[in-house]
Design an enzyme around this catalytic site. Structure first.
Site, PDB file in Angstrom:
ATOM      1  N   GLU A 209      60.677  41.811  77.939  1.00 52.24           N
ATOM      2  CA  GLU A 209      59.379  41.270  77.533  1.00 52.24           C
ATOM      3  C   GLU A 209      58.291  42.339  77.613  1.00 52.24           C
ATOM      4  OE1 GLU A 209      59.202  38.556  76.081  1.00 52.24           O
ATOM      5  OE2 GLU A 209      60.986  37.456  76.706  1.00 52.24           O
TER       6      GLU A 209
ATOM      7  N   ARG B 175      56.755  22.415  76.674  1.00 52.94           N
ATOM      8  CA  ARG B 175      57.400  21.490  75.718  1.00 52.94           C
ATOM      9  C   ARG B 175      58.184  20.411  76.456  1.00 52.94           C
ATOM     10  NH1 ARG B 175      62.215  21.967  73.585  1.00 52.94           N
ATOM     11  NH2 ARG B 175      62.495  24.139  74.198  1.00 52.94           N
TER      12      ARG B 175
ATOM     13  N   CYS C  29      58.634  30.793  82.702  1.00 53.19           N
ATOM     14  CA  CYS C  29      58.920  32.231  82.723  1.00 53.19           C
ATOM     15  C   CYS C  29      57.677  33.048  82.371  1.00 53.19           C
ATOM     16  CB  CYS C  29      60.049  32.581  81.762  1.00 53.19           C
ATOM     17  SG  CYS C  29      61.658  32.092  82.408  1.00 53.19           S
TER      18      CYS C  29
ATOM     19  N   HIS D 194      64.254  38.225  79.588  1.00 49.38           N
ATOM     20  CA  HIS D 194      64.934  36.968  79.287  1.00 49.38           C
ATOM     21  C   HIS D 194      66.374  37.281  78.907  1.00 49.38           C
ATOM     22  CE1 HIS D 194      61.270  34.275  78.671  1.00 49.38           C
ATOM     23  NE2 HIS D 194      62.125  33.508  79.328  1.00 49.38           N
TER      24      HIS D 194
HETATM   25  N1  PCA Z   1      63.686  30.012  81.674  1.00 53.54           N
HETATM   26  C1  PCA Z   1      62.484  29.221  81.459  1.00 53.54           C
HETATM   27  C2  PCA Z   1      61.967  28.919  82.843  1.00 53.54           C
HETATM   28  C3  PCA Z   1      63.069  29.231  83.783  1.00 53.54           C
HETATM   29  C4  PCA Z   1      64.052  29.986  82.992  1.00 53.54           C
HETATM   30  O1  PCA Z   1      65.081  30.499  83.420  1.00 53.54           O
HETATM   31  C5  PCA Z   1      61.483  29.901  80.540  1.00 53.54           C
HETATM   32  O2  PCA Z   1      61.883  30.704  79.690  1.00 53.54           O
HETATM   33  O3  PCA Z   1      60.284  29.656  80.661  1.00 53.54           O
END
Ligand code: PCA
Length: 217
Positions: free
Chosen positions: A83, A93, A146, A169
């Protein structure tokens, strides 16, 4: 001998319809490992807006890391996404694990609209691709927990000169993706390898490389 500098590496609890979160499965494997002269401390964050904020702040006070890397699940993504940015908004959501569903609320009232990662994201990308691991730069961490945690990590890094922070991610695990057609996945072994490489680069490189990795959409 003096204590090595610490990396605080976080994963999340399962959320939504899932009963496993690949971020924690990979992150916990690295607890106690030494990478680039640093010691990794792995911690689990709740997938909840308020609780994650409180626990992150306690963890940082306790561990006093020099590198803070958050890892989260992004089901449907096909690559490990480094990111670039986190934005000052909560727009959920689905309800978080505490039942909260904020819509268009600031994470920090009066805070900057966004923070950029302070880890060498392009150098990390280059090393991952060179190791044969699918990776990409992402320009959105979403607007759920996140992004919230990434924003708070970068807010902390902005206030502490010796702290650098970033967020990645990761795709579903194969066992999660198996339930849906045409859904990409990444094995936990590959995520662990990728996180190790990304952290090696983060510990050794303080200035990022100039490498085009933008998108037109
Ligand atoms: N993914 C979610 C929150 C926790 C996770 O592992 C997100 O992308 O916000």
């Amino acid at each position: 001998m003096s204590k090595p500098p610490q990396i605080l590496l976080t994963g999340f609890t399962p959320f939504g319809d899932e009963d496993i979160n690949p971020s924690w499965e990979a992150v916990r494997e690295l607890d106690g490992k030494h990478i680039g002269g640093h010691r990794v401390v792995s911690r689990l964050l709740p997938t909840a807006f308020a609780d994650s904020q409180r626990e992150l702040s306690l963890m940082v006070d306790e561990v006093r890391p020099t590198i803070l890397l958050g890892v989260g699940q992004a089901g449907g993504r096909s690559r490990l996404s480094i990111e670039r940015v986190a934005i000052n908004v909560q727009d959920a959501r689905i309800p978080d694990n505490a039942g909260e569903q904020p819509i268009d609320e600031a994470i920090l009232a009066g805070g900057p609209a966004a923070y950029f990662s302070t880890l060498p994201i392009k150098a990390m990308l280059k090393a991952l691709l060179a190791a044969g691991l699918p990776a990409e730069i992402s320009n959105t961490a979403g607007t759920f927990v996140c992004n919230h945690v990434a924003y708070l990590m970068l807010h902390l890094a902005a206030a502490h000169r010796d702290l650098r922070a970033g967020f990645v991610h990761i795709p579903y695990l194969p066992s999660q993706a198996a339930r849906f057609p045409n859904t990409p996945s990444m094995s936990s072994d590959n995520v662990v390898r990728a996180l190790t490489i990304a952290l090696e680069v983060a510990t050794t490189q303080h200035i990022d490389e100039r490498l085009g990795a933008g998108t037109l959409d």
